[in-house]
Enzyme design. Structure first.
Site, PDB file in Angstrom:
ATOM      1  N   LEU A   1       0.813  -1.215   0.000  1.00 60.96           N
ATOM      2  CA  LEU A   1       0.000   0.000   0.000  1.00 60.96           C
ATOM      3  C   LEU A   1       0.844   1.261   0.000  1.00 60.96           C
ATOM      4  O   LEU A   1       0.420   2.302  -0.488  1.00 60.96           O
ATOM      5  CB  LEU A   1      -0.921   0.019   1.229  1.00 60.96           C
ATOM      6  CG  LEU A   1      -1.988  -1.072   1.300  1.00 60.96           C
ATOM      7  CD1 LEU A   1      -2.681  -1.036   2.653  1.00 60.96           C
ATOM      8  CD2 LEU A   1      -3.001  -0.894   0.183  1.00 60.96           C
ATOM      9  N   GLY A   2       2.040   1.185   0.598  1.00 65.06           N
ATOM     10  CA  GLY A   2       2.879   2.376   0.676  1.00 65.06           C
ATOM     11  C   GLY A   2       4.108   2.127   1.511  1.00 65.06           C
ATOM     12  O   GLY A   2       4.371   1.013   1.967  1.00 65.06           O
ATOM     13  N   GLN A   3       4.893   3.196   1.708  1.00 67.93           N
ATOM     14  CA  GLN A   3       6.143   3.107   2.435  1.00 67.93           C
ATOM     15  C   GLN A   3       6.228   4.280   3.404  1.00 67.93           C
ATOM     16  O   GLN A   3       5.918   5.411   3.051  1.00 67.93           O
ATOM     17  CB  GLN A   3       7.334   3.174   1.449  1.00 67.93           C
ATOM     18  CG  GLN A   3       8.697   2.987   2.095  1.00 67.93           C
ATOM     19  CD  GLN A   3       9.045   1.527   2.327  1.00 67.93           C
ATOM     20  OE1 GLN A   3       8.515   0.647   1.646  1.00 67.93           O
ATOM     21  NE2 GLN A   3       9.898   1.264   3.295  1.00 67.93           N
ATOM     22  N   GLY A   4       6.604   4.002   4.646  1.00 66.41           N
ATOM     23  CA  GLY A   4       6.757   5.058   5.639  1.00 66.41           C
ATOM     24  C   GLY A   4       8.069   4.933   6.363  1.00 66.41           C
ATOM     25  O   GLY A   4       8.937   4.124   6.008  1.00 66.41           O
ATOM     26  N   GLY A   5       8.247   5.764   7.399  1.00 69.24           N
ATOM     27  CA  GLY A   5       9.486   5.736   8.158  1.00 69.24           C
ATOM     28  C   GLY A   5       9.710   4.415   8.861  1.00 69.24           C
ATOM     29  O   GLY A   5      10.837   3.977   9.065  1.00 69.24           O
TER      30      GLY A   5
ATOM     31  N   ASP B   1       3.225  14.092  15.653  1.00 67.12           N
ATOM     32  CA  ASP B   1       3.553  13.935  14.229  1.00 67.12           C
ATOM     33  C   ASP B   1       2.289  13.994  13.375  1.00 67.12           C
ATOM     34  O   ASP B   1       2.073  13.162  12.499  1.00 67.12           O
ATOM     35  CB  ASP B   1       4.295  12.615  14.000  1.00 67.12           C
ATOM     36  CG  ASP B   1       5.069  12.626  12.673  1.00 67.12           C
ATOM     37  OD1 ASP B   1       5.325  13.726  12.143  1.00 67.12           O
ATOM     38  OD2 ASP B   1       5.403  11.543  12.162  1.00 67.12           O
TER      39      ASP B   1
ATOM     40  N   LYS C   1       1.865  -3.174   8.886  1.00 67.82           N
ATOM     41  CA  LYS C   1       3.030  -2.301   8.834  1.00 67.82           C
ATOM     42  C   LYS C   1       4.249  -3.142   9.238  1.00 67.82           C
ATOM     43  O   LYS C   1       4.357  -3.599  10.376  1.00 67.82           O
ATOM     44  CB  LYS C   1       2.867  -1.114   9.775  1.00 67.82           C
ATOM     45  CG  LYS C   1       3.979  -0.065   9.652  1.00 67.82           C
ATOM     46  CD  LYS C   1       3.924   0.955  10.774  1.00 67.82           C
ATOM     47  CE  LYS C   1       2.739   1.864  10.656  1.00 67.82           C
ATOM     48  NZ  LYS C   1       2.825   2.966  11.663  1.00 67.82           N
TER      49      LYS C   1
ATOM     50  N   GLY D   1       8.531   1.433   7.784  1.00 64.73           N
ATOM     51  CA  GLY D   1       8.749   0.407   6.771  1.00 64.73           C
ATOM     52  C   GLY D   1       7.574   0.361   5.816  1.00 64.73           C
ATOM     53  O   GLY D   1       6.782   1.302   5.735  1.00 64.73           O
TER      54      GLY D   1
END
Length: 831
Positions: free
Chosen positions: A521-525, A640, A543, A527
């Site tokens: 679905l996506g990439q974040g800090g 955040d 996640k 992972g």
């Protein structure tokens, strides 16, 4: 006509259609020369309320009613004039009669309803206000002689008051409809009972049906969830000249009503603009135990018990045969006479009576109130000195309540309520203590033996099946991790935190097709995030910690601990975690529309976010923040907040996510030596000095609000000099009086211009440089809802100009340590 003139004409027509097509030429006033005839209507000046003719569901009768202007009368009618005398056809009319009264007439000129003001007067007019109040004014001075708020039907709305006079007995009551298709007066009424300490009652044909418990100064003691509801906690009860008045001291976020239904339910609801329907947030009575006097005198009701009724300790059923059949209204009687009874009848005097404490109780009805004593001990002593006193309760911030005679309508709550102390004979207390001691000893032996067996069994099972595995999610947080997560402010109730369920790695591998790229679905800090489906069909988002990520166990445990205590419609729900070997994962509910930034900054998708949806999202974020800051059991500072951390469900409802760096606070400002977050969204006091508080989240919200209204990223810079942040750009336009240039063209609409500009104003208030100047989230909600009409002028925001070379797009997951005022800054994440 040229092309340019055509465009101007089309724009003018669109504006006129927005502002007048719905309401036609309707004003807000009725006069003798300007009546309203079916199907005409009048609309309040601010277009909030409408008064006209309607027919209930499954009925052809016509009535004059009042409703929210943009919500159909078929959905919710707030007030009905001729509720007991319907019009048979569409020939009805509301006008001013010769004697100056407001009347409803049928086609034959017969008066079906009248404001019925006895003194004759002339030159009267009726006006519909933006509070939803129909007022009748007389004479040249416009003196108020009648108002619909004094004669409510079944619905309570903000600005309305319900009153009750203890001396005269006169009450302003809500009266239910007879049925959903018949608005005539039904069987139920509701309002304040002023006898003793005021309580809110529902009556069935004049007999008590449900009550709220006494007013404790800030809330009704008998409503357990009153502190957790945004709407309920806004009520206030005031006394003046023997009259008690119930009012709502602040408007809710959305249009809210409180309806007394034809079945005797008092329902709290608000209008969900996204779903275009009413959302129900609370109702009473909600259980069998809420019915007034269910268990009779000295009987206690527990909704979780079976049977629900029990006699208080020291009491037995008055009629055992009826009690055994589930007929409890006869209640219970005392087993042992009190010392006071012995004194009064001349028998031998025993030892002094005592009290048995019952916790989390709905106290009995009709309490007497003494002057506020300085301590609970004084309250107890006063009750002991009065032979008529059979129970007392000391409620902090309110004082001492005492009861004489029978104790009616007692209920045991699972949360909330207050302590209730029941007077018992000394011998009964001694016998009870001895019984309790024997029970405790017996249970201790039994429980100890069972505990040893269980420990042995699970120790054997664990050693047999988990020798090679280290399931970290099941371990208690180390003291070092706790110090980091709570920044030294460890709440007393942290030991109550239960970690979420542990998922097996094999289950998540199967659910995500072995973490196939097609499921990503996506990439974040932290992972990558993958979509998955559990064996029971539930869709999830997983996640997965990247091995190259700088985040790890600390952030994972922080998020599990923080979010496991949170349950709110505007917060993403954590389903569990998985830690096996080097794999660390968090499992969430699946959000089909991903995050807010995926819509807001996508030129093809942003058109799906019209202004109503954006305003709904803004309000949803506010409700989530209010819960974090004020209403949750642990006060949370998110740290955040940004569009990529606001997820959207299938109906585009916002849910705040990513609590990896959130902190639990005692409510005061906290200092930290480790600053983490995203440039462009961090408040100046946090970025430069490591100080954060609820006002730090308010700053982040202000940036998000400006992004939502403008459709622009804060990470880019604007103006001809190419040196302004989005905050600086907004501030420049504000000072130039050209704030319209900031609005996203996708939502630019004259119909909503005032509301959009108001949101920009609020956004600038949120990003002011000093934390003390920024409004609290509860105040922001009132501002958005226009309860606070006059907004203060914003002061110069922080970060008006581009900060040297810090470009938020280029600082992504940097793990360099920079020393600023002795504060360590790490994890300076990008968007």
């Amino acid at each position: 006509m040229g092309l340019g003139n055509c465009e101007v004409a089309v724009a003018l027509l669109l504006f006129l259609s927005c502002s007048s097509s719905v309401y036609g030429d309707a004003g807000d006033t009725i006069t003798p020369s300007q009546p309203i005839k079916d199907p005409e209507a009048i609309v309040s000046a601010g277009k909030k309320f409408e008064l006209g003719f309607f027919s209930p569901v499954n009925s052809t009768y016509r009535y004059v009613g009042l409703w929210y202007s943009n919500i159909s009368a078929e959905t919710q009618v707030l007030w009905v004039a001729n509720r007991n005398n319907p019009i048979n056809d569409s020939s009805g009319m509301m006008t001013i009669s010769e004697d100056g009264n407001l009347v409803v007439l049928n086609g034959q000129g017969e008066v079906l309803w009248s404001s019925n003001v006895s003194n004759g007067f002339y030159q009267s007019t009726a006006q519909l206000t933006d509070d939803g109040n129909l007022v009748l004014k007389a004479g040249l001075n416009g003196n108020l002689v009648w108002q619909s708020f004094q004669q409510p039907t079944d619905t309570y709305i903000p600005k309305m008051t319900l009153s009750s006079n203890a001396r005269t007995g006169k009450k302003t009551l809500l009266m239910s409809w007879r049925s959903s298709s018949d608005p005539s007066v039904g069987n139920f009424s509701a309002g304040l009972n002023p006898l003793g300490i005021p309580e809110f009652f529902i009556w069935y044909n004049g007999h008590p049906f449900w009550r709220s418990g006494p007013w404790g100064g800030q809330n009704f003691i008998g409503i357990p969830g009153m502190y957790t509801s945004v709407y309920l906690e806004g009520f206030s009860v005031q006394e003046a000249d023997d009259t008690f008045t119930l009012s709502l001291i602040r408007d809710p976020v959305f249009r809210a009503t409180y309806v007394l239904t034809s079945h005797g339910k008092f329902i709290e609801q608000y209008w969900d603009y996204g779903k275009q329907g009413w959302e129900y947030t609370w109702e009473a009575p909600s259980t069998e135990c809420d019915i007034y006097g269910k268990c009779g005198p000295f009987g206690s009701c527990g909704a979780q018990n079976s049977p629900i009724c029990t006699c208080l300790k020291g009491f037995v059923a008055k009629n055992k045969d009826e009690w055994n059949k589930g007929i409890w209204t006869s209640g219970c009687v005392r087993m042992t006479s009190l010392q006071c009874d012995g004194i009064q009848n001349g028998s031998e005097v025993g030892k002094e009576d005592g009290f048995m404490k019952l916790e989390m109780m709905k106290v009995p009805t009709f309490a007497e109130y003494w002057s506020n004593p300085s301590s609970e001990q004084e309250c107890k002593d006063e009750c002991l000195m009065n032979c008529s006193c059979v129970a007392y309760s000391y409620y902090n911030g309110f004082g001492c309540m005492a009861w004489t005679g029978n104790l009616i309508d007692i209920q045991k709550f699972s949360e909330g309520g207050t302590d209730l102390n029941i007077r018992l004979a000394y011998t009964e207390l001694v016998a009870d203590n001895m019984r309790n001691r024997e029970i405790i000893i017996s249970l201790s032996v039994i429980v100890g033996a069972i505990a040893i067996c269980i420990c042995l069994f699970f120790s054997w099972k664990w050693m047999a099946t988990h020798r090679e595995r280290n399931l970290i999610c099941e371990e208690t947080l180390s003291s070092e991790a706790q110090d980091t997560i709570f920044d030294g402010n460890l709440p007393e109730n942290i030991m109550e935190v239960k970690l979420e369920p542990v998922f097996k790695l094999q289950i998540l591998e199967t659910a995500t097709n072995n973490f196939d790229i097609s499921m990503k679905l996506g990439q974040g800090g932290f992972g990558a995030v993958y979509r998955g489906k559990l064996p029971d069909g539930q869709e999830i988002a997983v996640k997965r910690l990247s091995r190259t990520s700088g985040q790890g166990l600390e952030e994972l445990m922080n998020e599990v601990v923080v979010i496991s205590k949170l349950q709110h419609r505007n917060l993403v729900r954590l389903l569990g975690c998985c830690v096996e070997g080097e794999e660390m994962m968090l499992v969430y509910e699946y959000m089909p529309n991903k995050s807010l930034d995926a819509f807001l900054f996508d030129s093809l998708r942003k058109g799906q976010l019209d202004w109503k949806r954006r305003f709904h999202i803004i309000n949803g974020i506010c409700r989530g923040l209010l819960y974090l800051h004020r209403d949750s059991r642990l006060r949370i500072i998110h740290r955040d907040l940004k569009p990529s951390n606001i997820l959207l469900d299938h109906e585009l409802n916002p849910k705040i996510s990513d609590f990896g760096i959130a902190r639990i606070s005692g409510g005061n400002e906290v200092n930290t030596t480790r600053v983490v977050g995203t440039f462009g969204f961090m408040s100046p006091e946090y970025l430069m000095e490591g100080r954060f508080s609820e006002k730090s989240d308010v700053f982040s919200f202000g940036v998000v609000l400006l992004e939502i209204v403008s459709g622009r990223r804060n990470a880019h810079f604007y103006s001809n000099e190419n040196a302004l942040s989005l905050i600086g750009f907004a501030w420049k336009l504000w000072n130039e009086g050209d704030i319209a240039a900031l609005v996203d063209p996708a939502i630019s609409d004259p119909c909503f211009q005032v509301e959009i500009f108001r949101c920009i104003h609020i956004g600038l208030l949120c990003v002011q440089e000093l934390a003390k100047d920024r409004p609290a989230v509860s105040t922001i909600i009132s501002m958005l809802n226009s309860e606070i009409v006059d907004l203060p002028t914003p002061k110069k925001p922080a970060f008006v100009e581009r900060q040297s070379s810090l470009d938020t797009e280029s600082i992504t997951q940097s793990h360099k340590i920079n020393s600023i005022n002795n504060v360590t800054i790490s994890d300076l994440k990008g968007r």
